[in-house]
Design a protein around this motif. Structure first.
Motif, PDB file in Angstrom:
ATOM      1  N   SER A   1      23.257  55.582  63.502  1.00  0.00           N
ATOM      2  CA  SER A   1      22.729  54.398  64.178  1.00  0.00           C
ATOM      3  C   SER A   1      23.233  53.124  63.515  1.00  0.00           C
ATOM      4  O   SER A   1      23.532  52.133  64.202  1.00  0.00           O
ATOM      5  CB  SER A   1      21.199  54.421  64.221  1.00  0.00           C
ATOM      6  N   ASP A   2      23.392  53.137  62.211  1.00  0.00           N
ATOM      7  CA  ASP A   2      23.962  51.993  61.497  1.00  0.00           C
ATOM      8  C   ASP A   2      25.415  51.775  61.922  1.00  0.00           C
ATOM      9  O   ASP A   2      25.841  50.645  62.187  1.00  0.00           O
ATOM     10  CB  ASP A   2      23.864  52.216  59.988  1.00  0.00           C
ATOM     11  N   TYR A   3      26.165  52.851  62.029  1.00  0.00           N
ATOM     12  CA  TYR A   3      27.559  52.787  62.472  1.00  0.00           C
ATOM     13  C   TYR A   3      27.645  52.245  63.901  1.00  0.00           C
ATOM     14  O   TYR A   3      28.466  51.369  64.202  1.00  0.00           O
ATOM     15  CB  TYR A   3      28.188  54.185  62.387  1.00  0.00           C
ATOM     16  N   ASP A   4      26.763  52.741  64.781  1.00  0.00           N
ATOM     17  CA  ASP A   4      26.758  52.289  66.174  1.00  0.00           C
ATOM     18  C   ASP A   4      26.390  50.808  66.269  1.00  0.00           C
ATOM     19  O   ASP A   4      26.955  50.072  67.085  1.00  0.00           O
ATOM     20  CB  ASP A   4      25.797  53.119  67.017  1.00  0.00           C
ATOM     21  N   LEU A   5      25.459  50.351  65.442  1.00  0.00           N
ATOM     22  CA  LEU A   5      25.084  48.941  65.458  1.00  0.00           C
ATOM     23  C   LEU A   5      26.248  48.070  64.995  1.00  0.00           C
ATOM     24  O   LEU A   5      26.510  47.014  65.578  1.00  0.00           O
ATOM     25  CB  LEU A   5      23.852  48.704  64.594  1.00  0.00           C
ATOM     26  N   ASP A   6      26.957  48.503  63.960  1.00  0.00           N
ATOM     27  CA  ASP A   6      28.158  47.775  63.519  1.00  0.00           C
ATOM     28  C   ASP A   6      29.193  47.698  64.636  1.00  0.00           C
ATOM     29  O   ASP A   6      29.816  46.657  64.852  1.00  0.00           O
ATOM     30  CB  ASP A   6      28.771  48.437  62.284  1.00  0.00           C
ATOM     31  N   THR A   7      29.362  48.789  65.352  1.00  0.00           N
ATOM     32  CA  THR A   7      30.298  48.819  66.472  1.00  0.00           C
ATOM     33  C   THR A   7      29.849  47.854  67.569  1.00  0.00           C
ATOM     34  O   THR A   7      30.662  47.100  68.115  1.00  0.00           O
ATOM     35  CB  THR A   7      30.424  50.248  67.042  1.00  0.00           C
ATOM     36  N   ALA A   8      28.559  47.865  67.878  1.00  0.00           N
ATOM     37  CA  ALA A   8      28.023  46.965  68.898  1.00  0.00           C
ATOM     38  C   ALA A   8      28.237  45.507  68.492  1.00  0.00           C
ATOM     39  O   ALA A   8      28.595  44.670  69.330  1.00  0.00           O
ATOM     40  CB  ALA A   8      26.545  47.244  69.121  1.00  0.00           C
ATOM     41  N   MET A   9      28.055  45.193  67.238  1.00  0.00           N
ATOM     42  CA  MET A   9      28.250  43.822  66.772  1.00  0.00           C
ATOM     43  C   MET A   9      29.719  43.407  66.913  1.00  0.00           C
ATOM     44  O   MET A   9      30.014  42.283  67.331  1.00  0.00           O
ATOM     45  CB  MET A   9      27.765  43.687  65.331  1.00  0.00           C
ATOM     46  N   ALA A  10      30.622  44.304  66.612  1.00  0.00           N
ATOM     47  CA  ALA A  10      32.052  44.013  66.764  1.00  0.00           C
ATOM     48  C   ALA A  10      32.401  43.808  68.235  1.00  0.00           C
ATOM     49  O   ALA A  10      33.175  42.902  68.575  1.00  0.00           O
ATOM     50  CB  ALA A  10      32.893  45.139  66.161  1.00  0.00           C
ATOM     51  N   MET A  11      31.825  44.614  69.106  1.00  0.00           N
ATOM     52  CA  MET A  11      32.080  44.472  70.536  1.00  0.00           C
ATOM     53  C   MET A  11      31.478  43.160  71.056  1.00  0.00           C
ATOM     54  O   MET A  11      32.067  42.490  71.908  1.00  0.00           O
ATOM     55  CB  MET A  11      31.498  45.651  71.317  1.00  0.00           C
TER      56      MET A  11
END
Length: 45
Positions: free
Chosen positions: A21-31
């Protein structure tokens, strides 16, 4: 004995879920920063 083994497996699953979930949140922030809002919604669902 079974309960302890079950707790260990549960703890491992929780740690894995938190890492993903931390990885996915980082990805969402980059997007979000690149204005790819559809993918932000997908990563955060």
């Amino acid at each position: 004995m079974f309960k302890l083994k079950h707790l260990d497996m549960t703890s491992e699953k929780i740690v894995y879920w938190l890492e993903m979930s931390d990885y996915d949140l980082d990805t969402a922030m980059a997007m979000f920063e690149t204005r790819r809002y559809l993918y932000v919604g997908f990563m955060c669902h």
